[in-house]
Design a protein around this motif. Structure first.
Motif, PDB file in Angstrom:
ATOM      1  N   ARG A   1       0.841  -1.202   0.000  1.00  0.00           N
ATOM      2  CA  ARG A   1       0.000   0.000   0.000  1.00  0.00           C
ATOM      3  C   ARG A   1       0.875   1.252   0.000  1.00  0.00           C
ATOM      4  O   ARG A   1       0.589   2.238  -0.690  1.00  0.00           O
ATOM      5  CB  ARG A   1      -0.920  -0.022   1.229  1.00  0.00           C
ATOM      6  CG  ARG A   1      -1.900  -1.196   1.230  1.00  0.00           C
ATOM      7  CD  ARG A   1      -2.952  -1.068   2.337  1.00  0.00           C
ATOM      8  NE  ARG A   1      -2.396  -1.094   3.677  1.00  0.00           N
ATOM      9  CZ  ARG A   1      -2.173  -2.212   4.386  1.00  0.00           C
ATOM     10  NH1 ARG A   1      -2.469  -3.388   3.864  1.00  0.00           N
ATOM     11  NH2 ARG A   1      -1.671  -2.163   5.603  1.00  0.00           N
TER      12      ARG A   1
ATOM     13  N   LYS B   1       1.203   4.158  -3.057  1.00  0.00           N
ATOM     14  CA  LYS B   1       0.975   5.576  -2.740  1.00  0.00           C
ATOM     15  C   LYS B   1       2.190   6.410  -3.153  1.00  0.00           C
ATOM     16  O   LYS B   1       2.052   7.480  -3.746  1.00  0.00           O
ATOM     17  CB  LYS B   1       0.735   5.724  -1.232  1.00  0.00           C
ATOM     18  CG  LYS B   1      -0.550   6.425  -0.909  1.00  0.00           C
ATOM     19  CD  LYS B   1      -0.913   6.330   0.563  1.00  0.00           C
ATOM     20  CE  LYS B   1       0.240   6.662   1.483  1.00  0.00           C
ATOM     21  NZ  LYS B   1      -0.149   6.581   2.911  1.00  0.00           N
TER      22      LYS B   1
ATOM     23  N   TRP C   1      -5.297   4.753   0.760  1.00  0.00           N
ATOM     24  CA  TRP C   1      -5.436   5.259  -0.601  1.00  0.00           C
ATOM     25  C   TRP C   1      -6.697   6.107  -0.674  1.00  0.00           C
ATOM     26  O   TRP C   1      -7.673   5.843   0.040  1.00  0.00           O
ATOM     27  CB  TRP C   1      -5.564   4.085  -1.570  1.00  0.00           C
ATOM     28  CG  TRP C   1      -4.346   3.224  -1.673  1.00  0.00           C
ATOM     29  CD1 TRP C   1      -3.085   3.526  -1.252  1.00  0.00           C
ATOM     30  CD2 TRP C   1      -4.278   1.917  -2.240  1.00  0.00           C
ATOM     31  NE1 TRP C   1      -2.241   2.480  -1.533  1.00  0.00           N
ATOM     32  CE2 TRP C   1      -2.939   1.482  -2.135  1.00  0.00           C
ATOM     33  CE3 TRP C   1      -5.206   1.066  -2.842  1.00  0.00           C
ATOM     34  CZ2 TRP C   1      -2.521   0.239  -2.610  1.00  0.00           C
ATOM     35  CZ3 TRP C   1      -4.782  -0.174  -3.308  1.00  0.00           C
ATOM     36  CH2 TRP C   1      -3.454  -0.575  -3.196  1.00  0.00           C
TER      37      TRP C   1
ATOM     38  N   HIS D   1     -11.325   2.324  -2.966  1.00  0.00           N
ATOM     39  CA  HIS D   1     -10.044   2.982  -2.692  1.00  0.00           C
ATOM     40  C   HIS D   1      -9.029   2.579  -3.743  1.00  0.00           C
ATOM     41  O   HIS D   1      -8.947   1.412  -4.121  1.00  0.00           O
ATOM     42  CB  HIS D   1      -9.528   2.578  -1.312  1.00  0.00           C
ATOM     43  CG  HIS D   1     -10.314   3.175  -0.195  1.00  0.00           C
ATOM     44  ND1 HIS D   1     -10.087   4.445   0.261  1.00  0.00           N
ATOM     45  CD2 HIS D   1     -11.347   2.693   0.525  1.00  0.00           C
ATOM     46  CE1 HIS D   1     -10.936   4.712   1.248  1.00  0.00           C
ATOM     47  NE2 HIS D   1     -11.716   3.659   1.431  1.00  0.00           N
TER      48      HIS D   1
ATOM     49  N   ALA E   1      -4.873   3.903  -5.364  1.00  0.00           N
ATOM     50  CA  ALA E   1      -3.742   4.820  -5.225  1.00  0.00           C
ATOM     51  C   ALA E   1      -3.707   5.838  -6.359  1.00  0.00           C
ATOM     52  O   ALA E   1      -3.219   6.951  -6.189  1.00  0.00           O
ATOM     53  CB  ALA E   1      -2.441   4.027  -5.174  1.00  0.00           C
ATOM     54  N   ASP E   2      -4.197   5.467  -7.537  1.00  0.00           N
ATOM     55  CA  ASP E   2      -4.187   6.383  -8.670  1.00  0.00           C
ATOM     56  C   ASP E   2      -5.361   6.072  -9.600  1.00  0.00           C
ATOM     57  O   ASP E   2      -6.074   5.088  -9.400  1.00  0.00           O
ATOM     58  CB  ASP E   2      -2.845   6.300  -9.424  1.00  0.00           C
ATOM     59  CG  ASP E   2      -2.484   4.869  -9.817  1.00  0.00           C
ATOM     60  OD1 ASP E   2      -3.343   4.187 -10.419  1.00  0.00           O
ATOM     61  OD2 ASP E   2      -1.364   4.428  -9.510  1.00  0.00           O
TER      62      ASP E   2
END
Lengths: 245, 311, 122
Positions: free
Chosen positions: B296, B300, C33, C55, C57-58
């Motif tokens: 995770r 990120k 995220w 959710h 991250a991008d």
């Protein structure tokens, strides 16, 4: 008879079955819920491909052979998958990398098989190619994320490359039954290497240099990992022979 | 007083079957009750993946393996829908997951029982999903909008879960002596825990009254439990199996099945963490979370780098 | 009345999803995220409709997650995702001023007009 064709189909189905079985070990244990779902989708796709290959092989074999007798009643020496797919999951990075290295191989392979003179093979490949296109996209992006992400993820990916790279040579070292595919393995290798080189570069990961390549899986000579996997996979059919489920 | 006015207005909306949406005013207790219930429900889906996930690698045919994989994956999806619904009430998923992992949050106790044989895949589908579906069908009409919408989606997707479970048992019930025994044994082990899934008796339940007034729940624990027993007592006949309750008997006056006393001591013990698999389940969730931390983090970090490049 | 509303009104905490009471409010961006809203076109010719959230991250990951999570049963042919924090919304306490003025404008609806039966298909 169709011996080579059947063995080729088993080889194809074994590859996807074993990788599916490995990926599904993550189901319920993924690093984040969304990715748990994503990897399980891939496991399901691969399982579907397996069933297509086995069903075709079973129809050619006769003698009451079924997709399940092929999956559940062959011994480790009768499995023809490549060594790469049977390697343990390791961490999420190694699982992702194994998927990427294999998808990058499946993609050009299925592209060629899509126009194979055997209509059934062509149809299976055409359907599977759509799935593999997505697997390749998904796993490429993850390799880039993890290679580029943090120092820790970067070093984990380098370790995963070290672990898995020696099993990639076998992909392009055709077994005798692979003549059925009628594909020049050098062409496959070029396509694969181009893709792998590009993705690793984007991931800021070094392309591994020349190294000794392990082989044998395609001829039924496996690593010690596979029989444990099969013992689990085949447990019920072996314990209660001949029952319906 | 002004607060009472808001409370009265709120209750009027509920009475008129107007759904409550995330940005609407709501009593604090309504928010908390929903948050507790939805997050518990989400946790149950996620922990519920484990007992069935236990058999994915050993499913006896390729078809059964595909079905089981798809089913367990659905549960992940359902957990996700429910976490999303709970997030609209102001708690992050991270927080909810942390509460689960540190043992603060509860989940359905049923998943603290082990799945010992393949027949358990059948019994879990038939009895556990069967019990869950009764609850979930009711919740499709719950008063909180995001919860109700999540439940509608979940109910649509779950319709095959119970059927596949019953089918597994049906095949076993027609199989070899060993398979029949496996089938009966699984039913014996899962019957009472599945009755406990509906929660304490109405006379003992602290949350029921207010939840019904707010239309979070629309049936009491006992009503749902009775509905379940009436349904299963008929279906078990098709399997040619029995339910492990010698008091189970049709009562023509009540037009319901009478049944024996549930072992509430066992129920509370499992709730308190002393079930056969409580520790194992939580350990598995914690391990997944901890071992996923670097993943995770990396995703990120990569997203941030990419954003910086664009800017 | 204004102060009262401020005190009792839960929603509209900027830059995060939905509502939250102060005591359970946690920092949404610090750890996990970001949250994304997913919109799915179920078939050609229909609008994209809100399906749920997830959710990621991008954006790429959000699209792929949306595909894996919300279209497992052929529910979609096109996906939009947008980070939840970019959604601006009306407040429920403005509902009267925003939506009720439309109630008496019945002349906007075709049934308001009486036409002879002879006029078909208008």
């Amino acid at each position: 008879m169709h011996t080579d064709l059947i063995t080729f189909l088993l080889h194809m189905g074994d590859n996807t079955l074993i990788l599916s079985q490995r990926n599904s070990e993550w189901c319920g244990h993924g690093p984040v819920l969304e990715q748990d779902i994503a990897l399980t989708n891939i496991a399901l796709d691969l399982l579907g491909q397996t069933r297509n290959f086995y069903q075709y092989a079973a129809s050619l074999s006769g003698d009451g052979t079924t997709e399940d007798s092929l999956a559940y009643l062959r011994t480790v020496r009768e499995y023809y998958n490549c060594l790469l797919v049977e390697q343990p999951n390791g961490d999420w990075g190694q699982t992702i990398l194994r998927q990427f290295l294999f998808s990058a191989y499946q993609y050009p392979l299925y592209e060629k098989l899509k126009v194979h003179p055997d209509d059934t093979i062509a149809a299976i490949a055409a359907k599977a190619l759509k799935e593999v296109t997505y697997h390749l996209r998904w796993s490429s992006e993850w390799v880039v994320r993890l290679g580029d992400g943090t120092p820790e993820s970067h070093s984990r990916m380098i370790k995963a490359l070290d672990n898995l790279w020696p099993y990639t040579g076998e992909l392009f070292d055709p077994a005798s039954y692979e003549q059925i595919a009628a594909i020049d393995s050098a062409i496959l290798k070029t396509a694969w290497l181009d893709r792998v080189t590009a993705v690793l570069a984007e991931a800021t990961l070094p392309l591994p240099g020349q190294t000794f390549m392990q082989s044998g899986g395609k001829k039924g000579l496996h690593s010690e990992h596979l029989d444990y996997l099969l013992a689990e996979l085949q447990y019920l059919q072996r314990t209660y022979p001949g029952n319906e489920w | 007083m002004a607060t009472t006015d808001m409370g009265e207005l709120f209750q009027q909306k509920i009475d008129k079957e107007i759904k409550i949406e995330p940005r609407d005013w709501m009593p604090d207790a309504y928010r908390k009750t929903n948050l507790r219930q939805i997050s518990q429900h989400a946790h149950s889906e996620i922990v519920g993946m484990l007992p069935e996930g236990n058999w994915i690698s050993r499913a006896p045919t390729l078809k059964r393996k595909a079905i089981l994989l798809a089913k367990v994956q659905d549960e992940a999806g359902h957990g996700l829908y429910l976490y999303s619904a709970a997030e609209t009430l102001g708690m992050s998923r991270d927080q909810m997951v942390a509460d689960l992992n540190n043992g603060k949050a509860k989940y359905s106790s049923i998943f603290n029982y082990p799945t010992l044989t393949w027949a358990d895949m059948g019994a879990v589908g038939w009895l556990v999903d069967g019990a869950a579906i009764l609850n979930q069908v009711m919740l499709c009409r719950t008063s909180y909008g995001p919860y109700a919408r999540a439940m509608v989606r979940i109910c649509k997707e779950e319709s095959f879960h119970q059927r596949q479970g019953f089918e597994i048992l049906l095949v076993l019930s027609k199989g070899s002596a060993a398979q029949k025994a496996m089938c009966q044994d699984a039913i014996n082990r899962w019957w009472w825990p599945s009755l406990m899934m509906f929660g304490p008796k109405d006379s003992e339940s602290t949350n029921s009254d207010q939840s019904i007034q707010w239309k979070i729940k629309r049936k009491t624990n006992d009503e749902l439990r009775q509905q379940f027993i009436d349904m299963i007592a008929e279906q078990v006949k098709i399997l040619g199996m029995t339910l492990p309750d010698d008091k189970l008997q049709w009562n023509p006056e009540r037009k319901h099945y009478d049944f024996g006393e549930i072992n509430w001591e066992e129920f509370w013990n499992v709730v308190k963490g002393n079930g056969p698999c409580n520790k194992q389940r939580l350990d598995a969730r914690r391990k997944a979370h901890e071992e996923g931390a670097w993943v995770r983090e990396a995703a990120k970090a990569h997203a941030a780098k990419r954003l910086a490049k664009v800017a | 009345m204004n102060t009262f509303i401020r005190k009792c009104y839960y929603g509209d905490i900027p830059d995060q999803k939905g509502a939250g009471t102060p005591e359970i409010h946690t920092d949404f961006t610090a750890e996990q995220w970001p949250l994304w809203e997913v919109f799915i076109r179920s078939k050609q010719g229909l609008d994209h409709k809100h399906a749920g959230s997830l959710h990621a991250a991008d954006a790429k990951m959000a699209i792929e997650n949306a595909r894996d999570v919300y279209t497992r049963r052929q529910e979609g042919v096109s996906i939009w995702v947008v980070e939840s924090k970019h959604i601006h919304a009306t407040n429920p306490d403005e509902a009267e001023s925003l939506y009720e003025p439309a109630n008496d404008k019945i002349y906007r609806h075709p049934a308001f007009y009486d036409l002879p039966d002879a006029v078909k298909h208008m």
